[in-house]
Design a protein around this motif. Sequence first.
Motif, PDB file in Angstrom:
ATOM      1  N   UNK A  35       0.544  23.309  11.466  1.00 47.80           N
ATOM      2  CA  UNK A  35      -0.244  23.204  10.238  1.00 47.80           C
ATOM      3  C   UNK A  35       0.149  22.020   9.362  1.00 47.80           C
ATOM      4  N   UNK A  36       1.440  21.728   9.138  1.00 45.53           N
ATOM      5  CA  UNK A  36       1.769  20.585   8.273  1.00 45.53           C
ATOM      6  C   UNK A  36       1.164  19.276   8.775  1.00 45.53           C
ATOM      7  N   UNK A  37       1.250  19.030  10.081  1.00 49.26           N
ATOM      8  CA  UNK A  37       0.654  17.818  10.636  1.00 49.26           C
ATOM      9  C   UNK A  37      -0.867  17.843  10.506  1.00 49.26           C
ATOM     10  N   UNK A  38      -1.456  19.038  10.679  1.00 47.24           N
ATOM     11  CA  UNK A  38      -2.911  19.160  10.598  1.00 47.24           C
ATOM     12  C   UNK A  38      -3.414  18.886   9.183  1.00 47.24           C
ATOM     13  N   UNK A  39      -2.718  19.388   8.182  1.00 43.27           N
ATOM     14  CA  UNK A  39      -3.116  19.121   6.796  1.00 43.27           C
ATOM     15  C   UNK A  39      -3.102  17.624   6.516  1.00 43.27           C
ATOM     16  N   UNK A  40      -2.040  16.957   6.932  1.00 43.16           N
ATOM     17  CA  UNK A  40      -1.945  15.518   6.688  1.00 43.16           C
ATOM     18  C   UNK A  40      -3.047  14.767   7.422  1.00 43.16           C
ATOM     19  N   UNK A  41      -3.297  15.128   8.688  1.00 46.96           N
ATOM     20  CA  UNK A  41      -4.339  14.488   9.474  1.00 46.96           C
ATOM     21  C   UNK A  41      -5.709  14.665   8.833  1.00 46.96           C
ATOM     22  N   UNK A  42      -6.001  15.887   8.389  1.00 45.64           N
ATOM     23  CA  UNK A  42      -7.304  16.204   7.807  1.00 45.64           C
ATOM     24  C   UNK A  42      -7.471  15.484   6.464  1.00 45.64           C
ATOM     25  N   UNK A  43      -6.409  15.468   5.664  1.00 47.70           N
ATOM     26  CA  UNK A  43      -6.486  14.828   4.352  1.00 47.70           C
ATOM     27  C   UNK A  43      -6.718  13.319   4.493  1.00 47.70           C
TER      28      UNK A  43
END
Length: 392
Positions: free
Chosen positions: A371-379
């Motif tokens: 999730x942490x990587x996904x949030x950064x990628x999406x943002x």
Amino acid sequence: MRAVTWQGKRSVSVETVPDPRIEEPTDAIIRVTTTGLCGSDLHLYEVLAPFLDPGDVLGHEPMGVVEEVGPGVPGLRPGDRVVVPFTISCGSCWMCERGLQSQCETTQNTDQGKGASLFGYTKLYGQVPGGQAEYLRVPQAHYGPITVPDGPPDDRFVYLSDVLPTAWQAVEYADVPDGGTLVVLGLGPIGDMAARVAAHRGHRVIGVDLVPERLSRVRSRGLETIDLSAVDDVGDAVRELTAGRGADSVIDAVGMEAHGSPVAKSAHQVVGLLPGPLARQVMETLGVDRTSALLTAIDAVRRGGTVSLSGVYGGMADPLPMMQMFDKQITVRMGQANVRRWVEDILPLLTDDDPLGVQDFATHRLPLEQAPQAYEMFQKKQDGAVKVLFQP
């Protein structure tokens, strides 16, 4: 259990937290099988930090299997497969009976002056632990959860939690006339799905964005697009495509984090540096949004047209061009999706024929631990990220 927790501005982590338990007779416990990352989650990641506490569990797009039900939940049994709407509503109050479940008077946050409680969404909306987790406590489970059949993959139904009803309501509120033109500003998850819903209804759709992958997704479904980075003025580009008149309806699916609002962006950054209580007070009394998408919608819509807002706004002091809005005789409709109101309309479309393309709507399917990587990628709009689904 493992859950995605907010730790600070642009900081989330997956932590071990206590398992949820039945607290009220109308509760249920759900074992989450799929849960989405929403554009609204980015508002928590970036802008609404003053209304969160470290350790808050995020997420409001879950589905899964019922593990346990309270004595006040006669309609569910352990083993049932369900989708959980992001709005928590009772189904029997004055507001719910009128199809305004996002204003439910049973879960309304009157101390904050806000509507119904939401999963994983700040002190303003009840601070209810969210669904980016292995398990979820579901209040008002006698009404909220949507039972779906076993067999088809989760992707068939998970968007009933938010994306589909939010997009559906955006199109409903847009009130596109027969043979009319709808412009959709922002082709993230909600804008993309709203474009699909509107096209399915036979409307002419023009999608606007600046991310190449998002524009390509919409074009691949035979719809028109405007590349924001390739035009000087979106309103002029829309008028060129609509006999100089403008679109009959415009959906703003962007909201508070629109590009092109440097003053508001600076204000968000300054507020982020203030102590929590003071930051909350500033946001609640003087807060402004990046309103460039809304201003574009007002400009691009024709006289007598309708602007539908599905993008979230949080400012209390947003300046609006009231003279222009009054002169153009614009209708504006907005609000959190009344999920349960639209479910019966949407379910018949979640078939093997898949007219809305839900089966391939997700761009990324990831373990919850990422999730942490996904949030950064999406943002940062990297790697073509439009819709991320987590599997706990």
